[in-house]
Design a protein around this motif. Structure first.
Motif, PDB file in Angstrom:
ATOM      1  N   GLU A  82       5.471  14.642 -10.897  1.00  0.00           N
ATOM      2  CA  GLU A  82       4.982  14.171  -9.604  1.00  0.00           C
ATOM      3  C   GLU A  82       3.462  14.249  -9.494  1.00  0.00           C
ATOM      4  OE1 GLU A  82       5.102  12.340  -6.168  1.00  0.00           O
ATOM      5  OE2 GLU A  82       6.940  12.778  -7.282  1.00  0.00           O
ATOM      6  N   LEU A 102       2.807  10.065  -7.736  1.00  0.00           N
ATOM      7  CA  LEU A 102       1.764   9.766  -6.759  1.00  0.00           C
ATOM      8  C   LEU A 102       0.608   8.989  -7.382  1.00  0.00           C
ATOM      9  CD1 LEU A 102       1.633  13.175  -4.838  1.00  0.00           C
ATOM     10  CD2 LEU A 102       2.530  10.994  -3.995  1.00  0.00           C
ATOM     11  N   ALA A 105       1.483   5.300  -7.699  1.00  0.00           N
ATOM     12  CA  ALA A 105       1.449   4.647  -6.389  1.00  0.00           C
ATOM     13  C   ALA A 105       0.016   4.404  -5.930  1.00  0.00           C
ATOM     14  CB  ALA A 105       2.196   5.508  -5.368  1.00  0.00           C
ATOM     15  N   THR A 106      -0.856   5.372  -6.177  1.00  0.00           N
ATOM     16  CA  THR A 106      -2.266   5.224  -5.800  1.00  0.00           C
ATOM     17  C   THR A 106      -2.935   4.119  -6.621  1.00  0.00           C
ATOM     18  OG1 THR A 106      -2.392   7.565  -5.203  1.00  0.00           O
ATOM     19  CG2 THR A 106      -4.473   6.421  -5.596  1.00  0.00           C
ATOM     20  N   ASN A 109      -1.884   0.883  -5.385  1.00  0.00           N
ATOM     21  CA  ASN A 109      -2.177   0.727  -3.955  1.00  0.00           C
ATOM     22  C   ASN A 109      -0.922   0.406  -3.142  1.00  0.00           C
ATOM     23  OD1 ASN A 109      -3.854   0.702  -1.683  1.00  0.00           O
ATOM     24  ND2 ASN A 109      -4.152  -1.512  -1.804  1.00  0.00           N
ATOM     25  N   VAL A 110       0.135   1.179  -3.418  1.00  0.00           N
ATOM     26  CA  VAL A 110       1.400   0.954  -2.726  1.00  0.00           C
ATOM     27  C   VAL A 110       2.126   2.287  -2.595  1.00  0.00           C
ATOM     28  CG1 VAL A 110       2.636   0.466  -4.864  1.00  0.00           C
ATOM     29  CG2 VAL A 110       3.506  -0.455  -2.728  1.00  0.00           C
ATOM     30  N   SER A 111       2.959   2.435  -1.581  1.00  0.00           N
ATOM     31  CA  SER A 111       3.689   3.684  -1.390  1.00  0.00           C
ATOM     32  C   SER A 111       4.779   3.830  -2.444  1.00  0.00           C
ATOM     33  CB  SER A 111       4.321   3.733   0.008  1.00  0.00           C
ATOM     34  OG  SER A 111       5.358   2.777   0.123  1.00  0.00           O
ATOM     35  N   LYS A 112       5.131   5.065  -2.761  1.00  0.00           N
ATOM     36  CA  LYS A 112       6.190   5.326  -3.740  1.00  0.00           C
ATOM     37  C   LYS A 112       7.498   4.672  -3.313  1.00  0.00           C
ATOM     38  CE  LYS A 112       6.900   9.393  -5.164  1.00  0.00           C
ATOM     39  NZ  LYS A 112       7.155  10.836  -5.143  1.00  0.00           N
ATOM     40  N   HIS A 113       7.790   4.733  -2.028  1.00  0.00           N
ATOM     41  CA  HIS A 113       9.048   4.170  -1.511  1.00  0.00           C
ATOM     42  C   HIS A 113       9.114   2.674  -1.796  1.00  0.00           C
ATOM     43  CE1 HIS A 113      12.489   3.582   1.109  1.00  0.00           C
ATOM     44  NE2 HIS A 113      11.824   2.622   1.724  1.00  0.00           N
ATOM     45  N   PHE A 114       7.987   1.977  -1.652  1.00  0.00           N
ATOM     46  CA  PHE A 114       7.960   0.538  -1.894  1.00  0.00           C
ATOM     47  C   PHE A 114       8.118   0.223  -3.382  1.00  0.00           C
ATOM     48  CE2 PHE A 114       5.787  -3.450  -2.828  1.00  0.00           C
ATOM     49  CZ  PHE A 114       6.347  -4.312  -1.882  1.00  0.00           C
ATOM     50  N   GLN A 154      -3.340  -4.725  -7.899  1.00  0.00           N
ATOM     51  CA  GLN A 154      -2.888  -3.865  -6.823  1.00  0.00           C
ATOM     52  C   GLN A 154      -2.274  -4.716  -5.719  1.00  0.00           C
ATOM     53  OE1 GLN A 154      -6.519  -1.893  -5.690  1.00  0.00           O
ATOM     54  NE2 GLN A 154      -6.155  -0.165  -7.080  1.00  0.00           N
ATOM     55  N   ARG A 155      -1.409  -4.112  -4.946  1.00  0.00           N
ATOM     56  CA  ARG A 155      -0.835  -4.827  -3.818  1.00  0.00           C
ATOM     57  C   ARG A 155      -1.939  -5.085  -2.777  1.00  0.00           C
ATOM     58  NH1 ARG A 155       3.292  -2.843   0.851  1.00  0.00           N
ATOM     59  NH2 ARG A 155       4.216  -4.861   1.344  1.00  0.00           N
TER      60      ARG A 155
END
Length: 393
Positions: A82, A102, A105-106, A109-114, A154-155
């Motif tokens: 993690e 993490l 995701a960074t 540029n998107v959340s882990k959930h997405f 990135q998103r």
């Protein structure tokens, strides 16, 4: 029924039978020869049941303790995943993201959930998606660690050059089940001179090789990670009753070290002649290449620890033994004419420690498997497992 409540009821029943039996034997108006034989047998049987329940209770307590220790170990590796400084993803063989840390995701540029359930190709620029897809197909057909240099987006953000280091994870039948990805930003110069990462030469380099003989305890330094060049190392801990608990088996190409666990007692033992090199944590921090080569190996140790956790959680000893043999077949098995031979010679004590049971029980079960023709032994006492092994009864 709760085992502790069952134990209390058994003890209460045994006490009542004992009181009743004692009363019946001392009453002056009841001749001793009139006491029913069935009553005596009932009292004797109750005593046997009480002893059996007490042993079951003790075994259950030891199993709970073992599971707690392994859960701590599993959580330790989960935290390493993690909070790793580099982006890390786990996908299925089609490239669909199943887990993300993490840093990944960074970076995207998107959340882990997405990220979960999204294809990794979604973040690859359109003109390079076919190339990445072909690399995934090729990787699933080999055991190499591959580095792919691509442009990611990135998103709702910028494009950037990235190095994707990919390793395939296989099940016990050597079938690909998932892919492990390390993501790193790189500059244009690095992209131009990118090379394929297909061996572990960077881990060995000019480092001195440490050698240990079979049965020797290997010192572990919290500031070092040890890489296995040759041989097999048993990783274990000890519970409060001083019984050994096997938590892993490091084979050639794997890493281990006390810095990768939070257990107070962490012991490494050479199962044969072993060659190791040590890598200081300061080197890992200073050399990004080392980080992305080591991370899939740390993940490999996490997956193996979870396999031992699942084995310890099985209720029946026969099931624990069955799944342990399948795990060892995957980790140290080599094909021979009779089936699969374990490259490491395991004692009944080693197997009992891994199955959270006694050596006597394992000796009995192994003898039964040998009689059934499921296992055999070669001239050097190495286990040979038949390839047609079915679930133990």
């Amino acid at each position: 029924m709760d085992i502790e409540l069952f134990l209390q009821r058994t003890e209460a029943l045994h006490k009542r039978l004992a009181d009743l039996y004692q009363t019946a034997t001392v009453l002056p108006w009841i001749p001793p020869d009139l006491l029913p034989q069935a009553f005596k047998e009932l009292y004797s049987t109750s005593k046997v049941v009480q002893l059996a329940v007490e042993e079951l209770y003790q075994q259950n307590e030891e199993l709970v303790q073992t599971r707690n220790l392994l859960e701590v170990e599993r959580q330790r590796y989960q935290d390493l995943f993690e909070f790793a400084p580099e982006g890390y993803l786990v996908t299925n063989t089609e490239g669909i993201i199943q887990e993300a840390n993490l840093a990944a995701a960074t970076l995207l540029n998107v959340s882990k959930h997405f990220l979960v359930s999204k294809p990794i190709l979604k973040f690859v620029v359109l003109e390079e998606r076919h190339y990445v897809r072909s690399q995934i197909i090729e990787l699933c057909q080999s055991d190499k660690v591959k580095e792919v240099i691509v442009r990611l987006q990135q998103r709702h953000g910028e494009y950037f050059n990235a190095a994707l280091t990919v390793a395939v994870v296989r099940n016990q039948w050597a079938k690909p089940i998932s892919l492990s990805w390390t993501l790193r930003k790189i500059n244009e110069c690095r992209r131009a001179e990118s090379t394929l990462v297909n061996n572990d030469s960077d881990l060995i380099g000019d480092r001195s090789v440490q050698k240990y003989s079979k049965g020797e305890n290997i010192p572990v330094n919290p500031l070092e990670i040890l890489y296995v060049c040759h041989g097999w190392v048993k990783l274990s801990t000890f519970c409060d009753t001083n019984e050994e608990i096997v938590i892993g088996l490091a084979t050639a190409g794997m890493v281990f070290g006390s810095s990768m666990t939070s257990l107070n007692i962490y012991q490494a033992t050479a199962l044969c002649d072993v060659e190791l090199v040590s890598i200081h944590v300061a080197e890992i921090a200073a050399q990004p290449m080392l980080s992305h080569v080591l991370l899939p190996k740390i993940n490999q140790r996490l997956q193996q620890t979870e396999s031992f956790l699942v084995i310890a959680g099985r209720r029946r000893v026969q099931e624990r033994l069955h799944h342990l043999l399948q795990l060892l077949k995957q980790e140290v098995g080599e094909s021979v004419s009779e089936g699969t031979r374990f490259s490491v010679r395991f004692t009944h004590e080693d197997i009992a420690n891994a199955c959270c049971t006694t050596r006597v029980t394992i000796t009995r079960l192994m003898g039964k498997l040998q009689q059934q023709g499921i296992i055999s032994f070669d001239s050097t006492k190495h286990i040979i497992l038949k390839d047609t092994i079915s679930k133990l009864k």
